[in-house]
Write a protein that holds these residues in place. Structure first.
Motif, PDB file in Angstrom:
ATOM      1  N   VAL A 287      98.312 -57.327  60.608  1.00  0.00           N
ATOM      2  CA  VAL A 287      98.849 -56.587  61.387  1.00  0.00           C
ATOM      3  C   VAL A 287      97.092 -56.411  62.763  1.00  0.00           C
ATOM      4  O   VAL A 287      97.517 -56.237  63.375  1.00  0.00           O
ATOM      5  N   THR A 288      96.226 -57.665  62.282  1.00  0.00           N
ATOM      6  CA  THR A 288      94.877 -58.014  63.563  1.00  0.00           C
ATOM      7  C   THR A 288      95.253 -58.385  63.817  1.00  0.00           C
ATOM      8  O   THR A 288      94.833 -59.175  64.462  1.00  0.00           O
ATOM      9  N   GLU A 289      96.995 -58.249  65.237  1.00  0.00           N
ATOM     10  CA  GLU A 289      97.442 -59.703  66.004  1.00  0.00           C
ATOM     11  C   GLU A 289      96.053 -59.865  66.978  1.00  0.00           C
ATOM     12  O   GLU A 289      95.935 -58.788  67.690  1.00  0.00           O
ATOM     13  N   PRO A 290      96.159 -61.251  67.384  1.00  0.00           N
ATOM     14  CA  PRO A 290      97.148 -62.321  67.356  1.00  0.00           C
ATOM     15  C   PRO A 290      96.543 -62.885  65.522  1.00  0.00           C
ATOM     16  O   PRO A 290      96.529 -64.117  65.134  1.00  0.00           O
ATOM     17  N   MET A 291      95.331 -62.254  65.274  1.00  0.00           N
ATOM     18  CA  MET A 291      94.157 -62.602  64.016  1.00  0.00           C
ATOM     19  C   MET A 291      95.430 -62.602  62.787  1.00  0.00           C
ATOM     20  O   MET A 291      95.731 -60.980  62.187  1.00  0.00           O
ATOM     21  N   ILE A 292      95.296 -63.115  61.538  1.00  0.00           N
ATOM     22  CA  ILE A 292      95.600 -62.988  60.162  1.00  0.00           C
ATOM     23  C   ILE A 292      95.114 -63.392  60.049  1.00  0.00           C
ATOM     24  O   ILE A 292      93.958 -64.568  59.613  1.00  0.00           O
ATOM     25  N   THR A 293      94.770 -62.723  58.106  1.00  0.00           N
ATOM     26  CA  THR A 293      93.486 -63.323  57.878  1.00  0.00           C
ATOM     27  C   THR A 293      94.333 -63.329  56.141  1.00  0.00           C
ATOM     28  O   THR A 293      95.177 -63.009  55.567  1.00  0.00           O
ATOM     29  N   VAL A 294      94.045 -65.213  55.600  1.00  0.00           N
ATOM     30  CA  VAL A 294      94.848 -65.189  54.648  1.00  0.00           C
ATOM     31  C   VAL A 294      93.568 -65.403  53.548  1.00  0.00           C
ATOM     32  O   VAL A 294      92.421 -66.213  54.275  1.00  0.00           O
ATOM     33  N   SER A 295      93.920 -65.172  51.923  1.00  0.00           N
ATOM     34  CA  SER A 295      92.431 -65.024  50.833  1.00  0.00           C
ATOM     35  C   SER A 295      93.011 -66.187  50.231  1.00  0.00           C
ATOM     36  O   SER A 295      94.483 -66.125  49.621  1.00  0.00           O
ATOM     37  N   ALA A 296      92.408 -67.342  49.466  1.00  0.00           N
ATOM     38  CA  ALA A 296      93.245 -67.892  48.434  1.00  0.00           C
ATOM     39  C   ALA A 296      91.898 -68.300  47.417  1.00  0.00           C
ATOM     40  O   ALA A 296      90.988 -67.997  48.015  1.00  0.00           O
ATOM     41  N   ALA A 297      92.619 -67.406  46.322  1.00  0.00           N
ATOM     42  CA  ALA A 297      92.143 -67.601  44.829  1.00  0.00           C
ATOM     43  C   ALA A 297      92.474 -67.774  43.815  1.00  0.00           C
ATOM     44  O   ALA A 297      93.449 -68.073  43.229  1.00  0.00           O
ATOM     45  N   ALA A 298      91.895 -68.519  43.426  1.00  0.00           N
ATOM     46  CA  ALA A 298      91.064 -69.498  42.377  1.00  0.00           C
ATOM     47  C   ALA A 298      90.832 -68.434  41.007  1.00  0.00           C
ATOM     48  O   ALA A 298      89.212 -68.289  41.509  1.00  0.00           O
ATOM     49  N   LYS A 299      91.538 -68.051  39.232  1.00  0.00           N
ATOM     50  CA  LYS A 299      91.443 -68.169  38.756  1.00  0.00           C
ATOM     51  C   LYS A 299      90.864 -69.469  37.825  1.00  0.00           C
ATOM     52  O   LYS A 299      91.262 -69.821  36.875  1.00  0.00           O
ATOM     53  N   VAL A 300      89.800 -69.129  37.479  1.00  0.00           N
ATOM     54  CA  VAL A 300      89.107 -70.540  36.544  1.00  0.00           C
ATOM     55  C   VAL A 300      88.678 -69.891  35.298  1.00  0.00           C
ATOM     56  O   VAL A 300      87.091 -69.342  35.672  1.00  0.00           O
ATOM     57  N   ARG A 301      88.373 -70.077  34.063  1.00  0.00           N
ATOM     58  CA  ARG A 301      87.864 -69.451  32.800  1.00  0.00           C
ATOM     59  C   ARG A 301      86.620 -70.947  32.922  1.00  0.00           C
ATOM     60  O   ARG A 301      87.601 -71.984  32.438  1.00  0.00           O
ATOM     61  N   PHE A 302      85.595 -70.501  33.188  1.00  0.00           N
ATOM     62  CA  PHE A 302      84.478 -72.022  32.760  1.00  0.00           C
ATOM     63  C   PHE A 302      84.527 -72.392  31.688  1.00  0.00           C
ATOM     64  O   PHE A 302      84.139 -70.978  30.497  1.00  0.00           O
ATOM     65  N   ALA A 303      83.575 -73.507  31.054  1.00  0.00           N
ATOM     66  CA  ALA A 303      83.101 -73.345  29.794  1.00  0.00           C
ATOM     67  C   ALA A 303      81.266 -73.073  29.614  1.00  0.00           C
ATOM     68  O   ALA A 303      81.011 -72.993  28.853  1.00  0.00           O
ATOM     69  N   TRP A 304      81.133 -72.821  30.637  1.00  0.00           N
ATOM     70  CA  TRP A 304      80.080 -71.812  29.848  1.00  0.00           C
ATOM     71  C   TRP A 304      79.671 -70.867  31.519  1.00  0.00           C
ATOM     72  O   TRP A 304      81.037 -70.231  31.631  1.00  0.00           O
ATOM     73  N   SER A 305      78.973 -69.764  31.108  1.00  0.00           N
ATOM     74  CA  SER A 305      78.358 -68.079  31.406  1.00  0.00           C
ATOM     75  C   SER A 305      78.165 -68.068  33.245  1.00  0.00           C
ATOM     76  O   SER A 305      78.504 -67.310  33.533  1.00  0.00           O
ATOM     77  N   GLN A 306      78.194 -69.553  33.353  1.00  0.00           N
ATOM     78  CA  GLN A 306      77.136 -69.079  34.772  1.00  0.00           C
ATOM     79  C   GLN A 306      77.855 -68.187  35.604  1.00  0.00           C
ATOM     80  O   GLN A 306      79.572 -68.928  35.950  1.00  0.00           O
ATOM     81  N   THR A 307      77.626 -67.348  37.372  1.00  0.00           N
ATOM     82  CA  THR A 307      78.670 -66.915  37.998  1.00  0.00           C
ATOM     83  C   THR A 307      78.027 -67.696  39.003  1.00  0.00           C
ATOM     84  O   THR A 307      77.405 -68.398  39.171  1.00  0.00           O
ATOM     85  N   PHE A 308      79.029 -67.218  40.318  1.00  0.00           N
ATOM     86  CA  PHE A 308      78.525 -68.395  42.201  1.00  0.00           C
ATOM     87  C   PHE A 308      77.945 -67.849  41.975  1.00  0.00           C
ATOM     88  O   PHE A 308      76.570 -68.893  42.690  1.00  0.00           O
ATOM     89  N   LEU A 309      76.971 -66.614  41.586  1.00  0.00           N
ATOM     90  CA  LEU A 309      75.528 -66.177  42.394  1.00  0.00           C
ATOM     91  C   LEU A 309      74.483 -66.985  41.513  1.00  0.00           C
ATOM     92  O   LEU A 309      73.214 -67.403  41.883  1.00  0.00           O
TER      93      LEU A 309
END
Length: 312
Positions: A287-309
């Motif tokens: 609704v913020t014409e002309p801009m449209i916002t798309v989010s791409a979400a990937a849910k992945v369970r990792f073999a380690w406990s580190q976060t992106f941070l």
């Protein structure tokens, strides 16, 4: 690490890298921010549609800030860890002639007042609306000089309306100016993907954020890490805005592939296959014409406990 309090006033409704910071903090500090509703306090819990029609539209997206972070320079990344977003018991939604996803169907101005009870609202009974407050606008000052309306989102963040930015999420933004100059507002007690009528449940809120500065590590655009209980694991959400929704979706998918290659040390084609298996593409706002916002979400369970941070 220190804690700070920042009242809403004076708010600002334009992005401008020349705005003086209202608060300067260190990396690791916590800020308790007061945010008025998106009308800038012009709509209240008893407002009528006539009151709404008469508001000053130039005050829309009244933001709290800017907040400067010591040592932040262009080329760094600012991590904004959302600790709490607390509504104040009421909110509103509207329709505005000529705006919204279905503006050809809904022609008349309309205002709906919500009562918010803790974690839900029954104002539209028998529907029970779960509440998950977040800030629709979170951003740093744009790189370009001058004054810009807050409506269009961009690489700096801004009016993204990504509803996953609730308590427990971390938003990563590129630092584009000295100090970063972060501001936030436009709190929503709840919002569906798309924000189709042009509002979520707009509300004032008290927002608590912890800031972390990552030197010499630049994200190419807004990136969100959500906190999701096991066994699902966290989601990484790439946010892209463009005038063409497919273009935004392709850009978000490309960024997600690059992110997975970088973080997981896998090949691009393996990341592409992984995206096809686990990634969700969503229209965060239409609704913020002309801009449209798309989010791409990937849910992945990792073999380690580190976060992106921890991986930055």
């Amino acid at each position: 690490m220190a804690e700070h309090a920042l009242c809403a006033e004076p708010t600002h409704s334009r992005w401008n890298r020349s705005l003086a910071p209202r608060l300067t903090i260190d990396s690791g500090d916590i800020v308790h921010m007061e945010c008025v509703d998106s009308s800038g306090g012009q709509v209240g819990p008893c407002s009528t549609v006539d009151d709404f029609i008469a508001i000053d539209r130039g005050k829309i997206h009244a933001l709290t800030g800017p907040i400067a972070i010591h040592g932040a320079e262009r080329g760094d990344t600012l991590a904004i860890e959302v600790l709490e977003v607390a509504h104040k018991g009421w909110g509103w939604s509207s329709t505005i002639p000529g705006l919204g996803f279905l503006k050809d169907r809904f022609h008349e101005p309309f205002l709906f007042n919500w009562q918010l009870e803790g974690l839900e609202s029954q104002s539209l009974a028998p529907a029970v609306v779960p509440l998950r407050p977040f800030c629709g606008v979170m951003g740093v000052a744009p790189a370009e000089p001058g004054e810009f309306r807050t409506r269009p989102p961009g690489i700096f963040g801004g009016n993204m309306d990504v509803r996953e930015l609730c308590a427990g999420a971390t938003l990563y933004l590129p630092v584009l100016n000295s100090g970063a100059l972060f501001s936030a507002g436009d709190a929503h007690a709840a919002q569906g993907d798309g924000e189709v009528c042009i509002n979520g449940i707009e509300c004032p809120a008290d927002v608590t954020i912890r800031f972390h500065l990552h030197k010499h590590r630049l994200v190419s655009g807004p990136l969100v890490e959500t906190s999701t209980p096991e066994p699902v694991g966290p989601s990484w959400i790439v946010v892209e805005s463009a005038t063409d929704a497919l273009e935004a979706a392709q850009a978000a998918t490309n960024r997600m592939i690059d992110l997975l290659v970088d973080r997981l040390a896998i090949s691009a084609v393996h990341a592409y296959v992984l995206c096809s298996a686990v990634m969700n593409l969503r229209l965060s706002q239409v609704v913020t014409e002309p801009m449209i916002t798309v989010s791409a979400a990937a849910k992945v369970r990792f073999a380690w406990s580190q976060t992106f941070l921890e991986l930055v």
